[in-house]
Design an enzyme around this catalytic site. Structure first.
Site, PDB file in Angstrom:
ATOM      1  CG  ASP A 242      -0.264  38.621  30.649  1.00 30.55           C
ATOM      2  OD1 ASP A 242       0.956  38.353  30.655  1.00 30.55           O
ATOM      3  OD2 ASP A 242      -0.739  39.530  29.958  1.00 30.55           O
ATOM      4  CG  ASP A 266       0.889  35.347  47.476  1.00 30.78           C
ATOM      5  OD1 ASP A 266       0.889  34.208  47.978  1.00 30.78           O
ATOM      6  OD2 ASP A 266       0.145  36.254  47.891  1.00 30.78           O
TER       7      ASP A 266
END
Ligand code: NAD
Length: 378
Positions: A242, A266
């Site tokens: 994050d 991804d």
């Protein structure tokens, strides 16, 4: 001029490490020997949606380089479901195994139902364990930054993509996240070898080991183990995913090579594509020990299918990665330069780059520019 990717263990550490976006393979991707009398046999999978138009544009550009290709065109995806009962017929896999190199357009995956992703299956069945996705700023492409030069190295075979899911009763579902030491060390080594071969400085491992202490903890531990072998040559650091996303949208220029498990890889590679102007310009390579499949990061964009509208840049740049893989770095450089010239000029570009040219006109402009640029044998 930096390049978007060499392949293979032409991966000699460079004495003066100019930062390149470079050599495609790292550990296991070998440049395929090229006898000048022999064509390269390459499997071409046009794919779904915008795939066939982009594949045709890319094939024309690659043929215009003078490198001799023998294209073995095989279909996979939605279009072959009815005929073969599967979106990935065995003869497609056989073709890639035989030729060891494939260029692939995007393939549609039904959401929440229907067949399993052809893309994920291909990577798993062929052992294409490393997904390399360079994200590099291009003059002429509108974006918030003009100095992004990131290499995303994504583990391609396990994590939540292992496809182990089940319902628990009617109202709950479980997906199992698989992380192994073997796959984590292998992808970390790929990232470090890539960094060494391409004059890169730093590898950053991205994880969520503060929460998934066992699975992501093992990934991080594996990266640290491999990093020790490169101490003094390549710097190593890690970021929680994050925080990594926030850092990338604020100061992407601080980062170099990122190594990530499958799912974060991804997501972060789409984020990185966004930093350099969007999915239309983001190329990719899936590298294994025995085969390599080159494909754009973007999907089949069904709403633009058949309209001669989509941007072929990402697939053409994937083709340049393939040229490096096949042992033609100078030709790859010419393709990238021609493409960059057309994009920077801005006269013959597609809608997403602010122009009104079609896919095929864009390819024509690249081919014209290639013809104007001096050929270099490689
Ligand atoms: P997408 O990448 O197909 O399209 C998202 C949007 O990005 C498009 O609507 C379009 O606005 C833009 N875009 C993408 N490629 C472009 C191009 N070359 N030129 C111009 N604009 C472009 O993503 P999606 O809509 O989430 O996925 C559509 C299908 O593709 C899904 O079935 C998905 O599973 C599949 N997919 C396949 C691959 C692959 O084959 N490797 C990768 C991603 C998604």
């Amino acid at each position: 001029m930096m390049s978007a990717g060499d392949v293979g263990p032409a991966m000699v550490p460079r004495a003066a490490p100019a930062r390149r976006s470079g050599t495609v393979g790292a550990v296991s991707c070998r440049a395929v020997p090229y006898n000048r009398c022999m064509a390269h046999r390459v499997t071409l999978i046009p794919g779904d949606g915008i795939g066939p138009e982009l594949a045709e544009a890319t094939r024309r550009v690659l043929d215009a380089t003078g490198v001799d290709f023998e294209w073995e065109v095989v279909d996979a995806g939605e279009a072959v479901m009815a005929e073969h009962g599967t979106p990935l017929p065995e003869h497609v896999l056989d073709s890639i195994r035989r030729n060891r190199t494939a260029l692939k357009g995007p393939i549609t995956t039904p959401v929440g139902k229907g067949f399993r992703s052809v893309n994920v299956t291909l990577r798993q069945v062929l052992g294409l364990y490393a997904n390399l996705r360079p994200a590099r700023s291009m003059a002429g492409v509108r974006s918030r930054f003009d100095d992004v030069d990131l290499i995303i190295v994504r583990e391609n075979t396990e994590d939540l993509y292992a496809g182990i899911e089940h319902m628990v009763g009617r109202d709950a579902a479980e997906s199992i996240k698989i992380i192994t030491r073997e796959a984590s060390e292998r992808i970390a080594r790929f990232a470090f070898e890539y960094a060494v071969a391409n004059g890169r400085r730093t590898v950053t491992a991205v994880h969520k080991a503060n929460i998934m202490k066992l699975s992501d903890g093992l990934f991080l531990e594996s990266c640290r183990t491999v990093a020790a072998d490169y101490a003094g040559r390549i710097e190593f650091e890690d970021r929680i995913v994050d925080n990594m996303c926030m850092q990338l949208v604020q100061k992407p220029e601080l980062y170099d090579v990122l190594v990530l498990p499958n799912l974060y890889g991804d997501i972060v590679s789409d984020l990185a594509a966004g930093l350099v102007g969007g999915l239309g310009v983001a190329p990719g390579a899936n590298i294994g020990t025995d085969a390599a499949v080159f494909e754009p990061v973007h999907g089949s964009a069904p709403k633009y299918a058949g309209q001669n509208k989509a941007n072929p840049t990402a697939l053409i740049l994937s083709g340049a990665l393939m040229l490096r893989h096949l042992g033609h770095p100078d030709v790859a450089e010419r393709v990238e330069m021609a493409l960059r010239h057309v994009v920077a000029e801005g006269r013959t570009v597609t809608y997403d780059l602010g122009g009104s040219a079609g896919t095929s006109q864009f390819a024509d402009a690249v081919i014209e520019r290639l013809a104007a640029a001096p050929a270099v044998a490689s």
